[in-house]
Scaffold this active site. Structure first.
Site, short mmCIF file in Angstrom:
data_model
loop_
_atom_site.label_atom_id
_atom_site.label_comp_id
_atom_site.label_asym_id
_atom_site.label_seq_id
_atom_site.Cartn_x
_atom_site.Cartn_y
_atom_site.Cartn_z
N ALA A 159 0.79 -1.08 -0.13
CA ALA A 159 0.05 0.12 0.00
C ALA A 159 0.98 1.16 -0.02
CB ALA A 159 -0.95 -0.16 1.04
N TYR A 160 1.91 1.16 0.70
CA TYR A 160 3.00 2.37 0.85
C TYR A 160 3.37 2.59 -0.79
CZ TYR A 160 7.35 5.01 1.38
OH TYR A 160 8.31 6.07 1.25
#
Length: 255
Positions: A159-160
């Site tokens: 997700a980062y």
């Protein structure tokens, strides 16, 4: 002659790590630097003090990014400070550096982990850029801090990496939109840098550090100044013909 004499710069997340190095570097080139922070008052004050001790100019602005009204709060504080100091709210350089990292594989990333990273890394950055550009004249610089993980797969930071991939897309697209105004937009992508954000694993053992160093072409872990120097170039007039570019500042990681 310093490259940023007479310029005004805003560095989000400018009180620690890479952000602090960028703040100090831009101030060293003559810019008046707004050092943004969210919660660490002491770190921001230390950064400003270090800049002033070195003969530079800086001041603190505070806004907790990732919350409703974050960019409005940031620019209200910035405008007030700049008007008091310069008689104008003009901004010349934005370095959108503030960001957070939360681990999670596809199956372990919760909606909260996902949303938090996109709120700070993507949404807040978008609207900070929007506010900054509204205060820029020709020759303005927008510099977005991305990550080498948009080009290299690391599953536990999915997700980062996605939140930063959006930053790369924003830099490319805004470069075309803002080019007619003489404003450049670029992203700078650090690799593994020795900062507090990475301290939990990078400084945990000699083995961990050696493994990280071995990934780079130079055989060492990056330092905040390695990234700050790249940012200073992009902020200068020397980079006037560079826009829409992804600048790899990973030290040749995983070539």
């Amino acid at each position: 002659m310093r490259t940023l004499d007479g310029k005004v710069a805003l560095v989000t997340g400018g009180s620690r790590g890479i952000g602090r190095a960028i703040s100090e570097r831009l101030a060293g080139e003559g810019a008046l630097v707004a050092v943004h922070h969210g919660t660490n008052v002491a770190a921001a004050a230390e950064t400003v003090a270090a800049i002033e001790d070195a003969g530079g100019r800086a001041f603190v602005v505070r806004s907790v990014l990732g919350r409703p009204g974050d960019s409005e709060d940031l620019f209200a504080a910035l405008d007030a400070e700049l008007t008091a100091r310069t008689g104008s709210s003009r901004l010349d350089v934005l370095v959108s550096n503030a960001g957070i990292v939360r681990e999670g594989l596809l199956g372990t990333t919760t909606p909260e982990i996902y949303d938090e990273q996109f709120a700070v890394n993507t949404r807040a950055s978008f609207f900070v850029v929007q506010g900054a550009v509204a205060r820029m004249d020709r020759g303005g610089r927008v510099i977005l801090i991305s990550t080498g993980l948009t080009k290299v797969a690391q599953p536990d930071l999915l997700a980062y990496a996605m939140s930063k991939g959006a930053i790369d897309a924003m830099a490319l697209t805004l470069a075309k939109e803002l080019g007619p105004r003489g404003i450049t937009v670029n992203s700078v992508a650090p690799g593994v840098i020795d900062t507090d954000m990475n301290a939990s694993w990078l400084r945990a053992s000699t083995e961990a550090r050696d493994q990280a160093a071995a990934q780079t072409a130079f055989g060492r872990v990056g330092e905040p100044d390695d990234v700050a120097d790249v940012v200073a170039f992009v902020a200068s007039d020397d980079a006037r013909w560079v826009t829409g570019h992804y600048l790899d500042a990973t030290g040749g990681s995983l070539l």
